[in-house]
Design a protein around this motif. Sequence first.
Motif, PDB file in Angstrom:
ATOM      1  N   THR A   7      79.475 -68.837  66.248  1.00 39.48           N
ATOM      2  CA  THR A   7      79.953 -68.826  65.064  1.00 39.48           C
ATOM      3  C   THR A   7      79.121 -69.637  64.028  1.00 39.48           C
ATOM      4  OG1 THR A   7      81.396 -70.646  65.538  1.00 39.48           O
ATOM      5  CG2 THR A   7      82.510 -68.395  65.645  1.00 39.48           C
ATOM      6  N   GLU A   8      78.190 -70.285  64.387  1.00 42.17           N
ATOM      7  CA  GLU A   8      77.492 -70.894  63.738  1.00 42.17           C
ATOM      8  C   GLU A   8      76.081 -71.483  64.558  1.00 42.17           C
ATOM      9  OE1 GLU A   8      76.559 -73.134  59.752  1.00 42.17           O
ATOM     10  OE2 GLU A   8      78.309 -72.043  60.674  1.00 42.17           O
ATOM     11  N   ARG A   9      74.906 -71.502  63.686  1.00 38.77           N
ATOM     12  CA  ARG A   9      73.671 -71.666  64.191  1.00 38.77           C
ATOM     13  C   ARG A   9      72.723 -72.219  63.268  1.00 38.77           C
ATOM     14  NH1 ARG A   9      68.099 -70.167  64.015  1.00 38.77           N
ATOM     15  NH2 ARG A   9      67.113 -70.031  66.234  1.00 38.77           N
ATOM     16  N   ILE A  10      72.147 -73.541  63.800  1.00 37.36           N
ATOM     17  CA  ILE A  10      71.008 -74.239  62.911  1.00 37.36           C
ATOM     18  C   ILE A  10      69.899 -74.498  63.706  1.00 37.36           C
ATOM     19  CG2 ILE A  10      73.044 -75.522  61.567  1.00 37.36           C
ATOM     20  CD1 ILE A  10      71.857 -77.933  62.870  1.00 37.36           C
ATOM     21  N   GLU A  11      68.772 -74.476  62.801  1.00 39.58           N
ATOM     22  CA  GLU A  11      67.463 -74.592  63.551  1.00 39.58           C
ATOM     23  C   GLU A  11      67.081 -75.778  63.054  1.00 39.58           C
ATOM     24  OE1 GLU A  11      63.470 -72.423  63.942  1.00 39.58           O
ATOM     25  OE2 GLU A  11      65.195 -71.114  64.170  1.00 39.58           O
ATOM     26  N   THR A  12      66.140 -76.868  63.727  1.00 38.61           N
ATOM     27  CA  THR A  12      66.056 -78.178  63.330  1.00 38.61           C
ATOM     28  C   THR A  12      64.867 -78.637  64.055  1.00 38.61           C
ATOM     29  OG1 THR A  12      66.752 -80.203  62.685  1.00 38.61           O
ATOM     30  CG2 THR A  12      67.705 -79.480  64.494  1.00 38.61           C
ATOM     31  N   ASP A  13      64.225 -79.628  63.781  1.00 39.13           N
ATOM     32  CA  ASP A  13      63.236 -80.375  64.259  1.00 39.13           C
ATOM     33  C   ASP A  13      63.841 -81.722  64.782  1.00 39.13           C
ATOM     34  OD1 ASP A  13      61.102 -78.476  63.875  1.00 39.13           O
ATOM     35  OD2 ASP A  13      60.362 -79.563  62.285  1.00 39.13           O
ATOM     36  N   ILE A  14      63.605 -82.113  66.087  1.00 38.77           N
ATOM     37  CA  ILE A  14      63.973 -83.423  66.681  1.00 38.77           C
ATOM     38  C   ILE A  14      62.887 -84.075  67.300  1.00 38.77           C
ATOM     39  CG2 ILE A  14      66.261 -82.528  67.235  1.00 38.77           C
ATOM     40  CD1 ILE A  14      65.513 -82.680  70.077  1.00 38.77           C
ATOM     41  N   ARG A  15      62.991 -85.340  67.092  1.00 42.29           N
ATOM     42  CA  ARG A  15      61.926 -86.336  67.842  1.00 42.29           C
ATOM     43  C   ARG A  15      62.292 -87.568  68.136  1.00 42.29           C
ATOM     44  NH1 ARG A  15      57.217 -86.566  63.997  1.00 42.29           N
ATOM     45  NH2 ARG A  15      57.835 -84.613  63.373  1.00 42.29           N
ATOM     46  N   ALA A  24      63.824 -89.329  78.876  1.00 40.68           N
ATOM     47  CA  ALA A  24      62.989 -88.963  79.837  1.00 40.68           C
ATOM     48  C   ALA A  24      63.053 -89.687  81.042  1.00 40.68           C
ATOM     49  CB  ALA A  24      61.577 -88.844  79.242  1.00 40.68           C
ATOM     50  N   ILE A  25      62.549 -89.631  82.280  1.00 40.50           N
ATOM     51  CA  ILE A  25      62.337 -90.407  83.391  1.00 40.50           C
ATOM     52  C   ILE A  25      61.324 -91.701  83.204  1.00 40.50           C
ATOM     53  CG2 ILE A  25      63.385 -88.630  84.958  1.00 40.50           C
ATOM     54  CD1 ILE A  25      60.705 -88.743  86.167  1.00 40.50           C
ATOM     55  N   GLU A  26      61.592 -92.756  83.919  1.00 40.91           N
ATOM     56  CA  GLU A  26      60.740 -93.818  83.763  1.00 40.91           C
ATOM     57  C   GLU A  26      59.165 -93.407  84.064  1.00 40.91           C
ATOM     58  OE1 GLU A  26      60.273 -98.434  85.203  1.00 40.91           O
ATOM     59  OE2 GLU A  26      62.056 -97.211  85.758  1.00 40.91           O
ATOM     60  N   ALA A  27      59.065 -92.726  84.916  1.00 42.61           N
ATOM     61  CA  ALA A  27      57.881 -92.285  85.375  1.00 42.61           C
ATOM     62  C   ALA A  27      56.865 -91.700  84.433  1.00 42.61           C
ATOM     63  CB  ALA A  27      57.633 -91.592  86.838  1.00 42.61           C
ATOM     64  N   TYR A  28      57.505 -90.624  83.606  1.00 45.13           N
ATOM     65  CA  TYR A  28      57.121 -89.798  82.469  1.00 45.13           C
ATOM     66  C   TYR A  28      57.725 -90.020  81.261  1.00 45.13           C
ATOM     67  CZ  TYR A  28      54.798 -88.187  86.896  1.00 45.13           C
ATOM     68  OH  TYR A  28      54.161 -87.975  87.894  1.00 45.13           O
ATOM     69  N   PRO A  29      57.483 -91.061  80.652  1.00 45.57           N
ATOM     70  CA  PRO A  29      58.561 -91.492  79.605  1.00 45.57           C
ATOM     71  C   PRO A  29      58.318 -90.656  78.206  1.00 45.57           C
ATOM     72  CG  PRO A  29      56.761 -92.866  79.729  1.00 45.57           C
ATOM     73  CD  PRO A  29      56.580 -92.000  80.684  1.00 45.57           C
ATOM     74  N   THR A  30      57.430 -89.753  78.133  1.00 43.67           N
ATOM     75  CA  THR A  30      57.277 -89.243  76.956  1.00 43.67           C
ATOM     76  C   THR A  30      58.238 -88.466  76.026  1.00 43.67           C
ATOM     77  OG1 THR A  30      55.105 -88.775  77.319  1.00 43.67           O
ATOM     78  CG2 THR A  30      55.692 -87.522  75.539  1.00 43.67           C
ATOM     79  N   LEU A  31      58.655 -88.746  74.892  1.00 46.30           N
ATOM     80  CA  LEU A  31      59.918 -88.159  74.293  1.00 46.30           C
ATOM     81  C   LEU A  31      58.956 -87.215  73.079  1.00 46.30           C
ATOM     82  CD1 LEU A  31      62.011 -90.999  73.589  1.00 46.30           C
ATOM     83  CD2 LEU A  31      62.300 -89.197  75.350  1.00 46.30           C
ATOM     84  N   ARG A  32      59.399 -85.908  73.182  1.00 42.75           N
ATOM     85  CA  ARG A  32      58.508 -84.985  72.563  1.00 42.75           C
ATOM     86  C   ARG A  32      59.420 -84.607  71.247  1.00 42.75           C
ATOM     87  NH1 ARG A  32      58.205 -83.692  78.072  1.00 42.75           N
ATOM     88  NH2 ARG A  32      56.093 -83.852  78.797  1.00 42.75           N
ATOM     89  N   ARG A  33      58.360 -83.787  70.103  1.00 37.36           N
ATOM     90  CA  ARG A  33      58.993 -83.191  69.179  1.00 37.36           C
ATOM     91  C   ARG A  33      59.365 -81.861  69.740  1.00 37.36           C
ATOM     92  NH1 ARG A  33      54.006 -83.564  65.219  1.00 37.36           N
ATOM     93  NH2 ARG A  33      53.029 -83.353  67.348  1.00 37.36           N
ATOM     94  N   HIS A  34      60.658 -81.405  69.253  1.00 37.61           N
ATOM     95  CA  HIS A  34      61.104 -80.225  69.641  1.00 37.61           C
ATOM     96  C   HIS A  34      61.404 -79.337  68.481  1.00 37.61           C
ATOM     97  CE1 HIS A  34      61.611 -81.100  73.890  1.00 37.61           C
ATOM     98  NE2 HIS A  34      61.504 -82.523  73.611  1.00 37.61           N
ATOM     99  N   ARG A  35      61.404 -78.157  68.509  1.00 38.96           N
ATOM    100  CA  ARG A  35      61.888 -77.318  67.429  1.00 38.96           C
ATOM    101  C   ARG A  35      63.120 -76.493  68.168  1.00 38.96           C
ATOM    102  NH1 ARG A  35      62.419 -76.742  61.955  1.00 38.96           N
ATOM    103  NH2 ARG A  35      63.040 -74.742  61.674  1.00 38.96           N
ATOM    104  N   ILE A  36      64.353 -76.761  67.940  1.00 39.21           N
ATOM    105  CA  ILE A  36      65.495 -76.543  68.684  1.00 39.21           C
ATOM    106  C   ILE A  36      66.360 -75.684  67.659  1.00 39.21           C
ATOM    107  CG2 ILE A  36      65.322 -78.079  70.432  1.00 39.21           C
ATOM    108  CD1 ILE A  36      67.958 -79.178  69.365  1.00 39.21           C
ATOM    109  N   ALA A  37      67.393 -74.630  68.229  1.00 43.14           N
ATOM    110  CA  ALA A  37      68.488 -74.259  67.709  1.00 43.14           C
ATOM    111  C   ALA A  37      69.696 -74.717  68.319  1.00 43.14           C
ATOM    112  CB  ALA A  37      68.605 -72.619  67.576  1.00 43.14           C
ATOM    113  N   ILE A  38      70.748 -75.043  67.370  1.00 37.71           N
ATOM    114  CA  ILE A  38      72.205 -75.690  67.827  1.00 37.71           C
ATOM    115  C   ILE A  38      72.970 -74.561  67.642  1.00 37.71           C
ATOM    116  CG2 ILE A  38      73.881 -77.441  68.009  1.00 37.71           C
ATOM    117  CD1 ILE A  38      71.494 -79.181  66.865  1.00 37.71           C
ATOM    118  N   GLY A  39      73.917 -74.319  68.602  1.00 32.00           N
ATOM    119  CA  GLY A  39      74.732 -73.006  68.680  1.00 32.00           C
ATOM    120  C   GLY A  39      76.064 -73.545  68.816  1.00 32.00           C
ATOM    121  N   LEU A  40      77.029 -73.143  67.872  1.00 28.01           N
ATOM    122  CA  LEU A  40      78.491 -73.283  67.958  1.00 28.01           C
ATOM    123  C   LEU A  40      79.218 -72.053  68.327  1.00 28.01           C
ATOM    124  CD1 LEU A  40      79.052 -75.529  64.752  1.00 28.01           C
ATOM    125  CD2 LEU A  40      78.078 -76.357  67.003  1.00 28.01           C
ATOM    126  N   TYR A  41      80.046 -72.173  69.526  1.00 21.86           N
ATOM    127  CA  TYR A  41      80.315 -71.008  69.946  1.00 21.86           C
ATOM    128  C   TYR A  41      82.062 -71.268  69.990  1.00 21.86           C
ATOM    129  CZ  TYR A  41      75.971 -69.279  71.377  1.00 21.86           C
ATOM    130  OH  TYR A  41      74.694 -68.653  71.550  1.00 21.86           O
TER     131      TYR A  41
END
Length: 839
Positions: free
Chosen positions: A501-509, A474-491
Amino acid sequence: MPGTNLTREEASERAAIISTETYDVALDLTLDSETRFGSTTTITFGATPGASTFVDLVDGEITSITLNGADVDVSAYTDSRIALTGLAEKNELRVEATCAYSRSGEGLHRFVDPVDGRFYLYTQFEVPDARRVFTTFEQPNLKATFEFHITAPSSWEVVSNSPTPEPVPAAEGTSTWHFAPTKRMSTYITALIAGEYHQVTDTYKGAYDEIPLGVFCRQSLVEHLDADDIFLITKQGFEFFENVFEMGYPFGKYDQLFVPEYNMGAMENAGAVTFRDEMIFRSRQTVSAYEQRANTILHEMAHMWFGDLVTMNWWDDLWLNESFAEFAASHSSANATRFTDSWTSFTNSRKNWAYRQDQLPSTHPIAADNYDLHAVEANFDGITYAKGASALKQLVAWVGEKDFFAGLRAYFTKHAYGNTELSDLLSELETASGRELGDWSKEWLQTSGVNTLKAVFETNDEGIFTSFNIEQTAIEAYPTLRRHRIAIGLYNQVEGQLVRTERIETDIRGASTPIAELLDHAQPDLILINDDDLTYAKIRLDDRSFDTLIESIASFDESLPRALCWGSAWDMTRDAELPASDFVALVLAGVGSETDLTAVSSLLRQGLTAVNIYTADDARTDLAEKWESGLRALVDEAEAGSDHQLALVRAYANAASGPVRLREILDGGLEGLAVDTDLRWTLLTALARLGEAGEAEIVAELERDKTISGQEHAASARAIQPLAESKAAAWDAVVSGDVPNETRRSIAYSFQVSGQSELLEPYVDRYLTMAETVLEEKGVWMAQVALIPLFPLANPSQATLDKVDAWLEKTQAGAATVRYVSEGRDDLARALRAQAVKA
């Protein structure tokens, strides 16, 4: 002096004193006046005995005020407020006045169609403009029932929130429509639409009740009205929403009215939704226009429950109102209509709006601090709409779709016809899902800025991941690092297509999250973070993935991952990480085969911006030639009569440096392309930009198209000409002229033109002088039309940036003006940074 402003504190104090019960509003539209109409309002309300407060009326000429049977001196009316003192426990206030018709789209707008001289009126009340039509306690948490009595010519159609009654004859040639009382609602969603409208009717027969449907438009647009498609989307929307909300539509009938010279896209008046009538397409459009219209229809329909039935307590929760409708429109469109890729379109268009807005100096939390009405009006922006919708999409991924809608159902049931705050919704979602949402709310709704996500990994000699992490910054002025629910795709490339050809879904923080599931997987051709676009974040591709994108952008087998990659490339260009020339090359390589027409339009606009704004002076001519020749080749290759052909011709018109090919197309020299009214104006305006079409040709085209749209196009063509007198006339029309709102907007957006730097140089200082006072003179909506498109961005230079910085340091202008100028300043500085990046 408050003027037309109202603070949150004042609204809170007033709500603590009074409780509104009923409004009885009589409007006389038959006065012998082109500027004013009669307005008599009777309000019954409770109050703390002995208390004092005020009621609102803007630009009224009052003849009498009566409170509880006693006359009140009209001197009590000052500065858009009527002072009320000595209130009883139960009160009746009666105000007789005349009010002003609008030409700005605020209040009661009056329009005479130049085609046939017919009259059309409509109201637009959000945020605080019911008080321009009748006397009100103008704030969303003072709900009441409304009974309207409208006197108008007998031949008119008259529509309001309640079903239209049979008119009662009044004077010769006039009648009065006595509407039944409405359900309890806020002032800003009441409505009146009156005039010589054409009406088409239908009925939706759902699981709860039969809903009478109406579609209205001007008589001169009847031949273009495709009511069947509008009704189709409407019925699909009702079926979807009534099913997922498990609650019938709450306001009886449902009219949709397409009105002229409209400030906004549409407005969710309960049972009487208004739309800008450009959505009645008089010329050929691509499928994206129909998709956007469907999205708007569904957006306003979602408001019937979320906003109209249950309404925010104060405008701090404006975001929740608009974000939910934005989310619900894309969600319902994808699940209930033919536009199944609506989330792709959201990513390609609306989300880019949010990302831009969130990186401006005026960024604010989704749950903005709307301390007064001026702040509210300035916050109808990409954060309030699209970032908020993205956050809700992330929330759905976080709690699960089933639990999300279960929480909504409980919320609607508990708070029907009332007012709420965000905490009321979160409480129901927590109960339904079992998730604690306080921290989520703080991270996502109460902080500003956008995170950037990137994959950082290592592989062994066989190309197998030995480590894999998602880094979040995040930029210095707004430094919040959030929790995200994301998918990662391998193409990977499979038989000429880029396939997941592959997909996983996970939480990141946090700053770095290890992804153990990908260990022992082979590095693919392309790694796509935030696959399926579950969260709101900018993404960066690793080097191999970006190389694959450059070579294979056209070979994705689905549109949404391609949209995410387009977005990443555009972010990198705006952030001065990718040369504009590389982005232009990428667009030219992929736009011709892009299947999402919303993406096609967005990419063509972005490509032109990359050429004109993000390219240094010494390189712009060469890149402009590549862009123009590339578009011309794509036009020639496009399937005759296809949507791509039309979109590419429009883009070519904006890029053309000479008249020859434009004249050929205008004369019908492109196979399969129907050169209809709007396309003729597009081509003629392009010629005017080049100085190749003058007043005589504009007048001749206007003679072919004697509509309000023709007048607006003609005004645009005049303003875009490379002539000093044209610029002077355009400036005066926008800044000080008595010009209807949409004509003013057409002129303003044709003023700043790349390549006209010498003509526009004097207007840098004039802009900054104008900015000091325009908001106080014109109000927020009209000031926006001057401050945003007239900002001197078309020919960016350090000298202009220095002048703007000096102005910002010393100005005494208000916060809203400073916001708009600061946003323009940020775009200018970003352009100069991008220009410094070498290929």
